[in-house]
Design an enzyme around this catalytic site. Structure first.
Site, PDB file in Angstrom:
ATOM      1  N   TYR A  62       0.856  -1.190   0.000  1.00 52.20           N
ATOM      2  CA  TYR A  62       0.000   0.000   0.000  1.00 52.20           C
ATOM      3  C   TYR A  62       0.894   1.242   0.000  1.00 52.20           C
ATOM      4  O   TYR A  62       1.950   1.252   0.623  1.00 52.20           O
ATOM      5  CB  TYR A  62      -0.881   0.025   1.236  1.00 52.20           C
ATOM      6  CG  TYR A  62      -1.858  -1.132   1.338  1.00 52.20           C
ATOM      7  CD1 TYR A  62      -2.950  -1.232   0.486  1.00 52.20           C
ATOM      8  CD2 TYR A  62      -1.702  -2.113   2.308  1.00 52.20           C
ATOM      9  CE1 TYR A  62      -3.852  -2.282   0.587  1.00 52.20           C
ATOM     10  CE2 TYR A  62      -2.602  -3.177   2.424  1.00 52.20           C
ATOM     11  CZ  TYR A  62      -3.676  -3.248   1.555  1.00 52.20           C
ATOM     12  OH  TYR A  62      -4.566  -4.285   1.659  1.00 52.20           O
ATOM     13  N   HIS A 181      -9.083 -11.190  -8.470  1.00 50.48           N
ATOM     14  CA  HIS A 181      -8.557 -10.411  -7.341  1.00 50.48           C
ATOM     15  C   HIS A 181      -9.705  -9.899  -6.474  1.00 50.48           C
ATOM     16  O   HIS A 181     -10.797  -9.614  -6.978  1.00 50.48           O
ATOM     17  CB  HIS A 181      -7.735  -9.236  -7.891  1.00 50.48           C
ATOM     18  CG  HIS A 181      -6.856  -8.587  -6.882  1.00 50.48           C
ATOM     19  ND1 HIS A 181      -7.306  -7.577  -6.051  1.00 50.48           N
ATOM     20  CD2 HIS A 181      -5.562  -8.799  -6.557  1.00 50.48           C
ATOM     21  CE1 HIS A 181      -6.316  -7.197  -5.264  1.00 50.48           C
ATOM     22  NE2 HIS A 181      -5.245  -7.919  -5.546  1.00 50.48           N
TER      23      HIS A 181
END
Length: 222
Positions: A62, A181
């Protein structure tokens, strides 16, 4: 049984990472890079090689503040729940009844779930900014080493980039779980309802291994 230190030594003997090391040295000195330098290898610190039962493969960390800490999909305890992790938790609750709240997946890592990104660093606010600096070479070798040195590992590969790594894995002695995903862009096209957590535990039990406690210390509906 080999350990991570020996595997890293072997990988570095086969490949020259001096350009990547120089890149990272400059980046950490002159830019904001995630995770903190001391957390780059936290996935390996928390999940020793001989404890690996499951590998969940992510892409890169992230890129917002107070999020990445070295475990794929996991964020620091006080961070907001990222969209993909929110969907992972939705599927976890549907699959085995765990209602998780904390976004920090350290307990999974300690259970034997290697939460491995294929790229281990990123510049702040620039997704994929450290792509192709050398991390993929390193993590491909890690995946191959797991495949060669261990038996009966579950590889959970969400999305096409993760699934492209199947070629590195001996599928005759390991179990592969795939789906789209869990990101909001694709989760409704086959991630929800895929039941990866119960399938993983059923496989581990069938091989005489202790299943993963996906619920951690939190309350479960069941």
């Amino acid at each position: 049984m080999m350990n991570w230190q020996e595997i890293f030594h072997n990988i570095k003997a086969q490949h020259d990472f001096s350009d990547m090391d120089a890149f990272l040295e400059d980046a950490y000195q002159n830019q904001t890079v995630y995770p903190d330098r001391g957390n780059i290898y936290q996935a390996f610190d928390l999940t020793p090689l001989d404890n690996v039962k499951v590998v969940i493969l992510g892409q890169d960390p992230y890129h917002g503040p107070n999020q990445a800490h070295g475990l794929a999909f996991s964020v620091q305890p006080d961070a907001a729940l990222p969209p993909s992790l929110r969907n992972i938790f939705k599927e976890l609750e549907t699959d085995i009844g765990c209602k998780r709240i904390t976004p920090h997946l350290q307990d999974w890592a300690k259970e034997g779930v290697l939460l491995l990104n294929t790229v281990l660093t990123v510049e702040a606010h620039k997704a994929h900014s450290h792509k192709n600096i050398g991390w993929e070479v390193f993590t491909d070798e890690v995946i191959k080493s797991i495949s060669q040195n261990l038996d009966d590992v579950v590889f959970i590969l969400w999305g096409k980039p993760a699934q492209s790594k199947i070629k590195l894995i001996d599928t005759t002695k390991h179990h592969i779980i795939t789906s789209v995903h869990p990101s909001p862009l694709s989760a409704y096209r086959g991630f929800f309802g895929s039941k990866p957590f119960s399938e993983t535990n059923q496989y581990l039990i069938s091989k005489g291994k202790t299943p993963i406690n996906w619920c951690g210390g939190e309350e479960s509906d069941k």
